[in-house]
Design an enzyme around this catalytic site. Structure first.
Site, PDB file in Angstrom:
ATOM      1  CD1 TRP A 141       8.307  -1.442   3.631  1.00  0.00           C
ATOM      2  CD2 TRP A 141       6.525  -2.773   3.424  1.00  0.00           C
ATOM      3  NE1 TRP A 141       8.646  -2.669   4.154  1.00  0.00           N
ATOM      4  CE2 TRP A 141       7.577  -3.507   4.040  1.00  0.00           C
ATOM      5  CE3 TRP A 141       5.303  -3.410   3.198  1.00  0.00           C
ATOM      6  CZ2 TRP A 141       7.427  -4.836   4.427  1.00  0.00           C
ATOM      7  CZ3 TRP A 141       5.159  -4.735   3.572  1.00  0.00           C
ATOM      8  CH2 TRP A 141       6.208  -5.431   4.180  1.00  0.00           C
ATOM      9  CD  GLU A 144      13.519   1.217   2.139  1.00  0.00           C
ATOM     10  OE1 GLU A 144      14.752   1.207   2.215  1.00  0.00           O
ATOM     11  OE2 GLU A 144      12.841   0.247   1.746  1.00  0.00           O
ATOM     12  CE  LYS A 145      11.643  11.789   5.410  1.00  0.00           C
ATOM     13  NZ  LYS A 145      11.086  11.423   4.095  1.00  0.00           N
ATOM     14  CG  PHE A 146       8.808   7.898   8.570  1.00  0.00           C
ATOM     15  CD1 PHE A 146       8.764   8.526   9.814  1.00  0.00           C
ATOM     16  CD2 PHE A 146       8.642   8.679   7.431  1.00  0.00           C
ATOM     17  CE1 PHE A 146       8.549   9.892   9.924  1.00  0.00           C
ATOM     18  CE2 PHE A 146       8.433  10.047   7.526  1.00  0.00           C
ATOM     19  CZ  PHE A 146       8.393  10.657   8.772  1.00  0.00           C
ATOM     20  CG  HIS A 147      12.038   0.205   7.292  1.00  0.00           C
ATOM     21  ND1 HIS A 147      12.677  -0.625   8.191  1.00  0.00           N
ATOM     22  CD2 HIS A 147      11.334  -0.603   6.466  1.00  0.00           C
ATOM     23  CE1 HIS A 147      12.374  -1.883   7.896  1.00  0.00           C
ATOM     24  NE2 HIS A 147      11.561  -1.898   6.862  1.00  0.00           N
ATOM     25  CD  GLU A 184      16.225  -6.861   3.421  1.00  0.00           C
ATOM     26  OE1 GLU A 184      15.088  -6.377   3.498  1.00  0.00           O
ATOM     27  OE2 GLU A 184      16.942  -6.747   2.421  1.00  0.00           O
ATOM     28  CG  ASN A 210      17.979  -6.078  -2.088  1.00  0.00           C
ATOM     29  OD1 ASN A 210      18.493  -6.733  -1.184  1.00  0.00           O
ATOM     30  ND2 ASN A 210      16.897  -5.352  -1.900  1.00  0.00           N
ATOM     31  CD  GLU A 211      13.274  -7.737  -0.631  1.00  0.00           C
ATOM     32  OE1 GLU A 211      12.635  -6.791  -1.121  1.00  0.00           O
ATOM     33  OE2 GLU A 211      13.096  -8.148   0.522  1.00  0.00           O
TER      34      GLU A 211
HETATM   35  C1  GLA Z   1      13.190  -5.045   1.416  1.00  0.00           C
HETATM   36  C2  GLA Z   1      14.466  -4.544   0.776  1.00  0.00           C
HETATM   37  C3  GLA Z   1      15.183  -3.544   1.616  1.00  0.00           C
HETATM   38  C4  GLA Z   1      14.216  -2.573   2.240  1.00  0.00           C
HETATM   39  C5  GLA Z   1      13.211  -3.340   3.055  1.00  0.00           C
HETATM   40  C6  GLA Z   1      12.235  -2.456   3.774  1.00  0.00           C
HETATM   41  O1  GLA Z   1      13.340  -6.152   2.177  1.00  0.00           O
HETATM   42  O2  GLA Z   1      15.342  -5.592   0.460  1.00  0.00           O
HETATM   43  O3  GLA Z   1      16.097  -2.858   0.788  1.00  0.00           O
HETATM   44  O4  GLA Z   1      13.584  -1.849   1.239  1.00  0.00           O
HETATM   45  O5  GLA Z   1      12.471  -4.141   2.171  1.00  0.00           O
HETATM   46  O6  GLA Z   1      11.315  -3.215   4.498  1.00  0.00           O
END
Ligand code: GLA
Length: 688
Positions: A307, A347-350, A299, A141-142
């Site tokens: 963040w 990330e609960k506020f995302h 995404e 992932n990323e």
């Molecule tokens: C990235 C990650 C995700 C999440 C998002 C939050 O894109 O791949 O897992 O953390 O950021 O914005």
């Protein structure tokens, strides 16, 4: 059109999964990226494997008609990995460890991490490679997102191997490439080389460039290792990972050939006044990585992220407008992080497709509306060779130009965005390419701050102009070779003859900076430049200013279009043009500020004869062409009128003039005129 999100059912009890599938259907979701951070759930201890829950989730999704993009789950090693194998942890330049407790706490070159991750991928692949629900693979992932560089002992060992390979086991070749006669840096063997850990003063810049190449390659090796295991296990689905647009640590142009489809994460900052421009740049860059193949927006956020220092939500309609921007620029999938908002963790506020506040919400309404509209779209043409303008953007040049100890500090991405912005505002579609990719399919090429210019790139730019193209390049270009060393004969050694110029001096302006920090999945937005040093020049009767540098260049055949009105280079050329072969090469000897850049770019557009997708585009209306499809988006706050002849792709009605409300999106089928050149040879057949 794919529509969906990251799905993390491992954060929820089983009772929730049925509701998830039901609501996904309601929202129009047809794919989810499953289990990206599920390593500790799948393998809770080194010799314990638990796939039962994943079997159940996959069956439920499959029964509900929702396809699975299955993750390899390697992005966040479980606590037992870090505790039992501390050698998998990365370190910073001071030798301090990055500890577990977050995510991405692995050294990409660690053989132990690679072995453990490889075993996980093998088990997942062997179990699910032939499952009919699995239509794609999401590797890691990323890569590199939080950890742009690792300086661990694992990195040290891998770096030496990488250098041996690069320099054919010849330490003299490394010494030459790095110019190690300087400061007594001559190496006797590869075992004497270390990563660029904390040093009293500047590291050798040529070694820094190699360390950045190595870092990008190590991350890519992690991806390739997993890809290989998936293929060995019989996976036939497309394999990819999620990119982050212009992400400095990874040279995505080297990665792209190994992606079956390009997937990108993009989080425009609602507070960034340039968010539309910056996101358009990102999407054009992503499209240009695999010409002719639709990409996937993997995404984005439905609303606020968590963040940034403050996290405002999106304005009404922006979800559609931002999604349409991706479709317009080549995407065939619109996805989110994440499906259901987390109730615990960082990330609960995302925001998510399904907010914690439930379905009776503004976000849920926007998500279901978007799903319905995407589902009703007719089949879209593949993105073709639609752009006749290219902007050169090069990772190696980015890395090298931002090293320290230069005449001035250049923020390469911020500067590229400024140049791109002058094209974007005029409704021109732009490919974003390496210098080597410039060819005569383009009419106009802009190459800002091309500090590091490889021989092949210089040759392609030269051929392009000779064959009739118009080139604009600018300050701090063609300074060094691929080792970050000056070439013999001064500066502009490659492009000087094309530009009809001789370069004398950089003329750095006091206190100048490009400001800003960059875009990308989790980058902050570009701040407006505030420069202390400025220089004046006059173009077509108007006075403008430049910043960063006021270079001294001497015409060797070039016509002086504008001259500096003050400063050390007073009277010297600020803007030149030079016929070369069938084409013309322009040079701007400073970084023009705002209107000045616009005026310079307007002049070269005029000279090149390129035309926008539609004429007289109102401010804040964005337009892009994708084959026969023209997308119009009104990002502004007031209604706007646009003239375009074609057929509305959604209603089938003929149109010639449109009124677009704020955030309104229209998809119009309007075949390109004969002026648009098409080069089908570049189209890659490995489409999804
Ligand atoms: C990235 C990650 C995700 C999440 C998002 C939050 O894109 O791949 O897992 O953390 O950021 O914005």
């Amino acid at each position: 059109m794919l529509y969906g999100a990251d799905y993390n059912p491992d954060q929820w009890p089983e009772e929730v999964w049925d509701e998830d599938v039901r609501l996904m259907q309601e929202a129009g979701v047809n794919i989810v990226s499953l289990g990206i951070f599920a390593w500790s759930r799948i393998q809770p201890a080194e010799d314990v494997w638990d796939f039962a829950w994943l079997d159940t989730v996959i069956e439920k999704l499959h029964a509900g008609g929702i396809a699975v993009n299955l993750a390899t789950a390697t992005a966040s090693p479980p606590p037992w990995v870090s505790a039992r194998y501390p050698e998998t942890l990365p370190t910073d330049e001071n030798g301090a460890s990055y500890w577990p407790g977050s995510r991405q706490h692995f050294a990409p070159s660690s053989p132990v991490y690679r072995r453990l991750a490889g075993e996980l991928v093998r088990r997942i692949a062997e179990r699910y490679a032939r499952h009919p629900a699995v239509v794609m693979w999401h590797v890691g992932n990323e890569f590199g997102c939080h950890l742009p560089m690792d300086f661990s002992d694992a990195a040290r060992d891998a770096y030496r191997v990488w250098l041996r390979r690069k320099y054919d086991d010849d330490i003299a070749a490394l010494n030459d490439a790095w110019g190690t006669s300087f400061w007594s840096q001559r190496y006797g063997s590869f075992e004497e080389v270390f990563p660029p850990r904390l040093a009293p003063y500047s590291h050798n810049p040529s070694s820094m460039l190699d360390y950045r190449r190595f870092t990008s390659d190590m991350l890519l090796e992690c991806y390739l290792l997993e890809r290989e295991i998936l293929l060995e296990a019989g996976a036939t689905q497309p394999i990819t990972t999620n990119f982050m647009g212009p992400f400095k640590p990874a040279d995505y142009r080297r990665w792209a050939p190994f992606m079956d489809v390009i997937a990108d994460d993009c989080y425009p900052d609602p507070a960034n006044p340039h968010r539309v421009r910056d996101a358009a740049f990102q999407r054009d860059l992503i499209r240009s990585l695999k010409p002719g193949v639709p990409w996937l927006l993997w995404e984005q956020a439905t609303d606020a992220v968590n963040w940034r220092p403050s996290n405002p939500g999106k304005r009404p309609g922006a979800l559609m407008a931002e999604s349409a921007q991706s479709i317009a620029r080549g995407a065939d999938g619109i996805m989110f992080f994440q499906w259901r908002q987390s109730r615990a963790g960082s990330e609960k506020f995302h925001s998510a497709m399904l907010p914690h506040a439930g379905t009776g919400t503004r976000v849920w309404n926007a998500v279901t509306e978007l799903g319905a509209r995407l589902a009703a779209l007719p089949e879209l043409p593949a993105p073709g060779r639609d752009a006749r303008v290219a902007l050169v953007f090069d990772w190696e040049s980015w890395w090298a130009v931002e090293e320290r100890d230069h005449p001035t500090r250049v923020d390469y991405l911020a500067l590229s965005l400024e140049w791109y912005g002058a094209l974007h505002a005029r409704g021109l579609l732009v490919d974003i390419v390496a210098p080597e990719d410039v060819d005569d399919g383009y009419d106009l090429v802009l190459a800002p701050a091309l500090y590091l210019l490889r021989d092949a790139g210089a040759a392609a730019l030269t051929r392009f102009v000779a064959a009739g193209g118009t080139l604009l390049t600018g300050p701090f270009s063609d300074i060094v070779d691929e080792h970050d060393q000056f070439r013999d004969g001064g500066f502009l050694t490659q492009l000087g003859p094309v530009l009809g110029l001789r370069f004398e001096d950089f003329g750095a302006l006091a206190g100048a900076t490009t400001g800003g920090t960059g875009v990308g999945a989790q980058g902050a937005h570009i701040a407006d430049s505030a420069s202390a040093g400025a220089v004046a020049f006059t173009l077509e009767g108007s006075s403008f200013s430049g910043r960063l540098v006021a270079e001294t260049v001497h015409p060797m055949g070039a016509e002086v279009v504008a001259a500096f009105a003050d400063g050390l280079a007073v009277g010297r050329p600020a803007l030149t043009r030079h016929p070369y072969g069938e084409g013309e090469a322009w040079y701007v000897a400073t970084q023009p500020v705002a209107d000045g850049l616009d005026a310079v770019v307007a002049a070269v557009i005029e000279a090149s004869g390129v035309r926008p997708v539609v004429d007289d585009l109102p401010a804040d209306v964005e337009v892009a062409r994708r084959g026969d499809l023209v997308t119009l988006i009104n990002h502004g706050d007031v209604d706007a009128e646009v003239s375009i002849e074609g057929t509305d792709a959604e209603s089938g009605r003929a149109v010639d003039r449109l009124s677009l409300a704020s955030q309104e999106v229209r998809f119009i089928l309007a075949p390109a005129g004969p002026a648009s050149r098409r080069v089908s040879a570049r189209v890659d057949a490995s489409a999804l």
